[in-house]
Design a protein around this motif. Structure first.
Motif, PDB file in Angstrom:
ATOM      1  N   SER A 276       0.837  -1.203   0.000  1.00 47.72           N
ATOM      2  CA  SER A 276       0.000   0.000   0.000  1.00 47.72           C
ATOM      3  C   SER A 276       0.876   1.258   0.000  1.00 47.72           C
ATOM      4  CB  SER A 276      -0.956  -0.051   1.198  1.00 47.72           C
ATOM      5  OG  SER A 276      -1.921   0.957   1.112  1.00 47.72           O
ATOM      6  N   THR A 277       0.654   2.177   0.941  1.00 42.65           N
ATOM      7  CA  THR A 277       1.471   3.391   0.983  1.00 42.65           C
ATOM      8  C   THR A 277       2.930   3.081   1.315  1.00 42.65           C
ATOM      9  OG1 THR A 277       0.744   3.717   3.265  1.00 42.65           O
ATOM     10  CG2 THR A 277      -0.432   4.943   1.560  1.00 42.65           C
ATOM     11  N   GLY A 278       3.177   1.943   1.963  1.00 42.68           N
ATOM     12  CA  GLY A 278       4.551   1.548   2.267  1.00 42.68           C
ATOM     13  C   GLY A 278       5.379   1.326   1.022  1.00 42.68           C
ATOM     14  N   ALA A 279       4.728   0.961  -0.092  1.00 40.97           N
ATOM     15  CA  ALA A 279       5.463   0.785  -1.344  1.00 40.97           C
ATOM     16  C   ALA A 279       6.012   2.115  -1.829  1.00 40.97           C
ATOM     17  CB  ALA A 279       4.543   0.172  -2.399  1.00 40.97           C
ATOM     18  N   ALA A 280       5.256   3.195  -1.614  1.00 44.95           N
ATOM     19  CA  ALA A 280       5.742   4.520  -1.999  1.00 44.95           C
ATOM     20  C   ALA A 280       6.963   4.898  -1.176  1.00 44.95           C
ATOM     21  CB  ALA A 280       4.638   5.556  -1.821  1.00 44.95           C
ATOM     22  N   ALA A 281       6.914   4.621   0.134  1.00 47.37           N
ATOM     23  CA  ALA A 281       8.062   4.915   0.994  1.00 47.37           C
ATOM     24  C   ALA A 281       9.271   4.090   0.578  1.00 47.37           C
ATOM     25  CB  ALA A 281       7.704   4.645   2.459  1.00 47.37           C
TER      26      ALA A 281
ATOM     27  N   ALA B 276      12.751   5.750  -0.778  1.00 46.73           N
ATOM     28  CA  ALA B 276      14.044   5.466  -0.150  1.00 46.73           C
ATOM     29  C   ALA B 276      15.007   4.824  -1.141  1.00 46.73           C
ATOM     30  CB  ALA B 276      13.848   4.570   1.068  1.00 46.73           C
ATOM     31  N   ALA B 277      14.490   3.955  -2.000  1.00 51.44           N
ATOM     32  CA  ALA B 277      15.350   3.270  -2.970  1.00 51.44           C
ATOM     33  C   ALA B 277      15.937   4.230  -3.993  1.00 51.44           C
ATOM     34  CB  ALA B 277      14.566   2.175  -3.678  1.00 51.44           C
ATOM     35  N   ALA B 278      15.343   5.412  -4.136  1.00 53.27           N
ATOM     36  CA  ALA B 278      15.847   6.395  -5.094  1.00 53.27           C
ATOM     37  C   ALA B 278      17.053   7.160  -4.570  1.00 53.27           C
ATOM     38  CB  ALA B 278      14.734   7.384  -5.448  1.00 53.27           C
ATOM     39  N   ASP B 279      17.398   6.967  -3.310  1.00 50.93           N
ATOM     40  CA  ASP B 279      18.565   7.646  -2.742  1.00 50.93           C
ATOM     41  C   ASP B 279      19.824   7.183  -3.466  1.00 50.93           C
ATOM     42  OD1 ASP B 279      20.755   8.468  -1.133  1.00 50.93           O
ATOM     43  OD2 ASP B 279      19.491   8.497   0.644  1.00 50.93           O
ATOM     44  N   PRO B 280      20.572   8.090  -4.066  1.00 51.37           N
ATOM     45  CA  PRO B 280      21.758   7.683  -4.843  1.00 51.37           C
ATOM     46  C   PRO B 280      22.864   7.065  -3.994  1.00 51.37           C
ATOM     47  CG  PRO B 280      21.686  10.066  -4.613  1.00 51.37           C
ATOM     48  CD  PRO B 280      20.377   9.547  -4.097  1.00 51.37           C
ATOM     49  N   ASP B 281      22.828   7.294  -2.688  1.00 52.82           N
ATOM     50  CA  ASP B 281      23.870   6.760  -1.809  1.00 52.82           C
ATOM     51  C   ASP B 281      23.485   5.428  -1.181  1.00 52.82           C
ATOM     52  OD1 ASP B 281      25.490   9.018  -2.217  1.00 52.82           O
ATOM     53  OD2 ASP B 281      24.392  10.130  -0.677  1.00 52.82           O
TER      54      ASP B 281
ATOM     55  N   LEU C 129      10.414   8.519  -8.766  1.00 59.39           N
ATOM     56  CA  LEU C 129      10.413   7.230  -9.466  1.00 59.39           C
ATOM     57  C   LEU C 129      11.461   7.155 -10.561  1.00 59.39           C
ATOM     58  CD1 LEU C 129       6.606   6.402  -9.755  1.00 59.39           C
ATOM     59  CD2 LEU C 129       8.285   5.496  -8.134  1.00 59.39           C
ATOM     60  N   GLY C 130      11.732   8.238 -11.226  1.00 59.58           N
ATOM     61  CA  GLY C 130      12.718   8.222 -12.297  1.00 59.58           C
ATOM     62  C   GLY C 130      14.130   7.994 -11.810  1.00 59.58           C
ATOM     63  N   ARG C 131      14.358   8.106 -10.488  1.00 56.76           N
ATOM     64  CA  ARG C 131      15.695   7.923  -9.930  1.00 56.76           C
ATOM     65  C   ARG C 131      15.908   6.530  -9.342  1.00 56.76           C
ATOM     66  NH1 ARG C 131      15.958  13.333  -6.157  1.00 56.76           N
ATOM     67  NH2 ARG C 131      14.838  14.727  -7.564  1.00 56.76           N
ATOM     68  N   VAL C 132      14.848   5.735  -9.267  1.00 54.97           N
ATOM     69  CA  VAL C 132      14.970   4.389  -8.693  1.00 54.97           C
ATOM     70  C   VAL C 132      15.802   3.524  -9.628  1.00 54.97           C
ATOM     71  CG1 VAL C 132      13.719   2.318  -7.981  1.00 54.97           C
ATOM     72  CG2 VAL C 132      12.770   4.590  -7.483  1.00 54.97           C
ATOM     73  N   ARG C 133      16.788   2.841  -9.080  1.00 53.08           N
ATOM     74  CA  ARG C 133      17.646   1.954  -9.864  1.00 53.08           C
ATOM     75  C   ARG C 133      17.353   0.481  -9.611  1.00 53.08           C
ATOM     76  NH1 ARG C 133      20.457   5.245  -6.987  1.00 53.08           N
ATOM     77  NH2 ARG C 133      21.506   3.613  -5.785  1.00 53.08           N
ATOM     78  N   ALA C 134      16.753   0.179  -8.476  1.00 55.96           N
ATOM     79  CA  ALA C 134      16.508  -1.215  -8.101  1.00 55.96           C
ATOM     80  C   ALA C 134      15.416  -1.833  -8.971  1.00 55.96           C
ATOM     81  CB  ALA C 134      16.092  -1.288  -6.628  1.00 55.96           C
ATOM     82  N   PRO C 135      15.627  -3.039  -9.492  1.00 60.10           N
ATOM     83  CA  PRO C 135      14.570  -3.729 -10.228  1.00 60.10           C
ATOM     84  C   PRO C 135      13.311  -3.823  -9.376  1.00 60.10           C
ATOM     85  CG  PRO C 135      16.650  -4.906 -10.427  1.00 60.10           C
ATOM     86  CD  PRO C 135      16.857  -3.843  -9.392  1.00 60.10           C
ATOM     87  N   THR C 136      12.181  -3.434  -9.934  1.00 62.65           N
ATOM     88  CA  THR C 136      10.951  -3.301  -9.155  1.00 62.65           C
ATOM     89  C   THR C 136       9.820  -4.125  -9.745  1.00 62.65           C
ATOM     90  OG1 THR C 136      11.562  -1.046  -8.486  1.00 62.65           O
ATOM     91  CG2 THR C 136       9.233  -1.654  -8.307  1.00 62.65           C
ATOM     92  N   LEU C 137       9.205  -4.939  -8.879  1.00 59.65           N
ATOM     93  CA  LEU C 137       8.036  -5.743  -9.256  1.00 59.65           C
ATOM     94  C   LEU C 137       6.805  -5.175  -8.564  1.00 59.65           C
ATOM     95  CD1 LEU C 137       6.652  -8.265 -10.499  1.00 59.65           C
ATOM     96  CD2 LEU C 137       7.313  -9.513  -8.417  1.00 59.65           C
TER      97      LEU C 137
END
Length: 223
Positions: A118-123, A127-132, A152-160
């Motif tokens: 739910s909203t936790g997916a947004a969080a 967080a996954a978009a953090d470049p560090d 969302l455009g900064r997320v690098r992790a493969p996302t399902l």
């Protein structure tokens, strides 16, 4: 983090241990489970109105543990904060806390993944978009990734993204979010499922697909 500070102190069992996660300005409760031989740790990020005791997330976590993956379920808000609706939907705050928790448990595993509901997916995606911060993979269950649209455009992790076939509004919101993503991503529809995946067999599908996504995207062992 107290109670279970290292694999040596904790041993490597799959029973799960209560932990206190000491952040900069708050202490959060969690349950950490690390099966023997585990190399990865999946951090669960629950949605509004839920907690680390969510039966659905605990079921999925159990299936990941059975596959040899470690899990951490924790409360994003304290007992005193849970009734504040503004905090419940403060994605940036929740993502900031998730980031701190990630840094606390980084030494517990060779790689970290996020499972958000739910909203936790947004969080989780924020967080996954953090470049560090290196996150191996993200899974969203009935998620609202659209609430993380600015990142969302900064997320690098493969996302399902897993969405119930009867959850039509959330399907459309996930499609909008997917269009904004540049990383490897996939939207899968679970037939016959509503938002909470309460229909027989649907949560099992979520657990199996989440397990496979994390296993398929875990980093190769160090040379």
């Amino acid at each position: 983090m107290s109670t279970a500070d290292s694999r040596r102190d904790r041993g490597v069992d799959s029973g799960g241990r209560d932990v206190e996660l000491e952040l900069r300005d708050v202490s959060l409760a969690g349950t950490l489970t690390v099966p023997a031989g585990s190399d990865g740790l999946v951090i669960f990020v629950h949605g509004s109105g839920s907690s680390r005791f969510s039966p659905r997330n605990r079921y999925v976590a159990g299936e990941l543990n059975a596959a040899g993956l470690g899990t951490l379920l924790f409360d994003l808000l304290t007992a005193g904060e849970e009734g504040d609706r503004a905090l419940v939907f403060d994605i940036e705050l929740l993502a900031s806390r998730l980031g701190e928790v990630t840094d606390l448990v980084r030494a517990e595993a060779e790689w970290i993944g996020y499972f958000g509901a739910s909203t936790g997916a947004a969080a989780a995606l924020w967080a996954a978009a953090d470049p560090d911060r290196e996150i191996a993979a993200v899974v969203s269950r009935g998620g609202r990734p659209d609430l993380a649209m600015p990142r969302l455009g900064r997320v690098r992790a493969p996302t399902l993204m897993l969405v119930g076939g009867l959850d039509r509004m959330v399907i459309e919101l996930n499609r909008q979010a997917a269009a904004a993503m540049r990383c490897e991503h996939e939207l899968r529809i679970v037939r016959g499922a509503t938002h909470l995946f309460e229909e027989p067999g649907t949560l099992e599908v979520v657990a199996q697909q989440a397990r496979d996504w994390f296993l398929d995207h875990r980093p190769p062992p160090p040379a």
